[in-house]
Design a protein around this motif. Structure first.
Motif, short mmCIF file in Angstrom:
data_model
loop_
_atom_site.label_atom_id
_atom_site.label_comp_id
_atom_site.label_asym_id
_atom_site.label_seq_id
_atom_site.Cartn_x
_atom_site.Cartn_y
_atom_site.Cartn_z
N GLY A 70 0.81 -1.11 -0.04
CA GLY A 70 0.02 0.09 -0.03
C GLY A 70 0.79 1.22 0.00
N LEU A 71 1.89 1.20 0.89
CA LEU A 71 2.75 2.38 0.77
C LEU A 71 3.66 2.78 -0.50
N ALA A 72 3.89 1.48 -1.26
CA ALA A 72 4.64 2.01 -2.58
C ALA A 72 3.80 2.31 -3.49
N ALA A 73 2.40 1.70 -3.46
CA ALA A 73 1.17 2.31 -4.56
C ALA A 73 0.83 3.47 -4.37
N ALA A 74 0.92 4.10 -2.98
CA ALA A 74 0.56 5.42 -2.73
C ALA A 74 1.47 6.37 -3.17
N ILE A 75 2.96 5.85 -3.26
CA ILE A 75 4.16 6.55 -3.73
C ILE A 75 4.12 6.57 -5.13
N PHE A 76 3.62 5.36 -5.78
CA PHE A 76 3.67 5.41 -7.22
C PHE A 76 2.17 6.53 -7.74
N GLU A 77 1.58 6.29 -7.04
CA GLU A 77 0.20 7.13 -7.27
C GLU A 77 0.42 8.77 -7.11
N ALA A 103 3.49 9.92 -7.27
CA ALA A 103 4.44 10.38 -8.20
C ALA A 103 3.73 10.56 -9.57
N MET A 104 2.70 9.75 -10.01
CA MET A 104 1.95 10.00 -11.30
C MET A 104 1.19 11.28 -11.21
N VAL A 105 0.53 11.49 -10.31
CA VAL A 105 -0.07 12.79 -10.05
C VAL A 105 0.83 13.98 -10.22
N GLY A 106 2.00 13.87 -9.53
CA GLY A 106 2.98 14.89 -9.71
C GLY A 106 3.64 15.37 -11.06
N ALA A 107 3.88 13.85 -11.58
CA ALA A 107 4.43 14.10 -13.00
C ALA A 107 3.27 14.77 -14.04
N LEU A 108 2.08 14.07 -13.55
CA LEU A 108 0.93 14.71 -14.83
C LEU A 108 0.71 16.46 -14.34
N ALA A 109 0.69 16.77 -13.10
CA ALA A 109 0.63 17.98 -12.60
C ALA A 109 1.85 19.05 -13.31
N ASP A 110 3.02 18.37 -13.16
CA ASP A 110 4.37 19.27 -13.81
C ASP A 110 4.21 19.23 -15.05
N ASN A 156 11.66 16.08 -11.46
CA ASN A 156 11.44 16.43 -9.97
C ASN A 156 10.07 16.45 -9.43
N GLY A 157 9.16 16.87 -10.06
CA GLY A 157 7.58 16.92 -10.00
C GLY A 157 7.46 15.57 -9.58
N THR A 158 7.78 14.43 -10.52
CA THR A 158 7.68 13.11 -10.04
C THR A 158 8.11 12.61 -8.68
N LEU A 159 9.34 12.77 -8.71
CA LEU A 159 9.98 12.35 -7.36
C LEU A 159 9.42 13.04 -6.02
#
Length: 396
Positions: free
Chosen positions: A26-33, A35-42, A376-379
């Motif tokens: 669940g932690l890993a899934a939250a991180i990927f989720e 990160a995906m949102v941050g990447a799309l936002a940036d 950087n937005g993804t990370l």
């Protein structure tokens, strides 16, 4: 990030909530989720700077194309108000020793030789642009009126006095007498015709020849005596006449008026203007030949003067200071008179640019940095997602 998000959520479906692995998955899934949102936002934010994302005209996107003129105005005002302010520019110029820099460059003849072809081309182009008609008009409009204002009588008087002061008038008179003697020897037939015209018809031709020979001998003898004896009475009378003429040039208004009238007639003569134009043609032809010559006298002269100027700029502190003051004064004048034009130039230039082209060029220029923004937005998104997951877990 998207692949990790989908894969881990599929894994979570197969795990029960009581499974020990559910927390970490669940932690890993939250991180990927996140990160995906941050990447799309940036991606959206960066793309919105340059165009409408996916072509959809969402408000406040395509910021650079839509605001190109406003950005140009802001840039022009910033440059004009900060970089080109008189205080800023003059403070920088005062720290630069322009004379020393120029002196170091001029002091090396190789610099001039390296730029010789450019200098030759520049001079030839400059001279070539001066059309004959414009030169003739300039001479007629500017030079001739100035020459007509010159008081010729006093200058002629000064010239004659200078010749007399250096005793050059005696040598000049000697040359004049020798020339007269040679002319008399070469024109005895003309002298005979003059004598024949003044004698009655019945006088025999033999007597005419005798008279011509006698007159010719008298002239030659007199001229020889005048050349040999600088105290000859006739020679002294010539000096007296010249001195009298000099006196009239200085003090007699009538003589001065006659000299000025002679000057005006001479300048008004078309032959004088044609002579000046012919000399201009000669100068252009000489310059074209000489500058292309490997042993160019013109370039050698310019090179020598440039080296002398370079020495003066390096060794003469007073001259150095004067040059720097002139440069600073010229810069100050340019800023006062024309500094306000540069912001207008920047503004007008940017206004003429195509909005899409400007946006594309900026994006290409900073594209690598923009990619790092997305990464950087993804990370950062992933990190924030993981922290939020832990915070929710701890709060229970």
């Amino acid at each position: 990030a998207a692949v990790g998000f989908v894969a881990l959520h599929l894994v979570l479906r197969g795990l029960g909530e009581a499974s020990p692995a559910a927390f970490w998955v669940g932690l890993a899934a939250a991180i990927f989720e996140a990160a995906m949102v941050g990447a799309l936002a940036d991606w959206f934010a960066v793309t919105a700077l340059f165009r409408h994302p996916m072509g959809v005209p969402i408000p406040h996107t395509a910021i650079i194309p839509e605001n190109k003129d406003r950005i140009g105005n802001a840039l022009a005002n910033f440059v004009g108000g900060h970089f080109l302010s008189p205080e800023n520019v003059m403070a920088r110029l005062e720290r630069v020793n322009f004379a020393e820099l120029a002196g170091q460059w001029l002091n090396d003849p190789e610099h001039l030789r390296a730029t010789r072809h450019r200098l030759v081309g520049l001079v030839e182009d400059s001279v070539g642009r001066l059309e004959d008609e414009r030169i003739a008009a300039f001479v007629t409009r500017e030079v001739m009126p100035q020459l007509k204002e010159v008081a010729l009588a006093p200058k002629l008087s000064d010239l004659l006095l200078q010749l007399a002061k250096d005793n050059q008038h005696e040598e000049l008179l000697d040359e004049l007498l020798r020339g007269t003697l040679a002319m008399a020897a070469d024109h005895k037939d003309t002298l005979r015709e003059l004598i024949r015209a003044r004698l009655p018809r019945f006088v025999p031709e033999g007597l005419v020849d005798i008279a011509r020979d006698a007159v010719s001998r008298a002239i030659e003898t007199t001229l020889d005596e005048m050349i040999a004896d600088r105290q000859h009475p006739l020679r002294l009378r010539i000096h007296e006449a010249v001195n009298g003429f000099i006196e009239k040039l200085e003090h007699d208004e009538a003589t001065q008026a006659r000299v000025d009238a002679w000057r005006d007639r001479l300048l008004a003569n078309e032959a004088v203007q044609a002579f000046a134009l012919a000399r201009w043609h000669d100068f252009k032809a000489f310059l074209a030949r000489d500058l292309r010559d490997e042993d160019s006298r013109t370039f050698a002269f310019l090179e020598a003067r440039a080296v002398e100027l370079g020495h003066a700029m390096l060794e003469d502190e007073g001259f150095q200071h004067a040059v720097n003051e002139k440069v600073e004064a010229a810069a100050s004048w340019a800023l006062r008179e024309h500094g306000h034009r540069l912001p207008h130039l920047i503004r007008d230039t940017i206004h003429r640019w195509d909005a899409e082209t400007v946006s594309e060029q900026i994006e290409l220029t900073v594209g690598r940095d923009l990619q790092y923004i997305r990464l950087n937005g993804t990370l950062v998104g992933g990190l924030v997602g993981g922290l939020l997951y832990l915070l929710v877990f701890l709060l229970g």
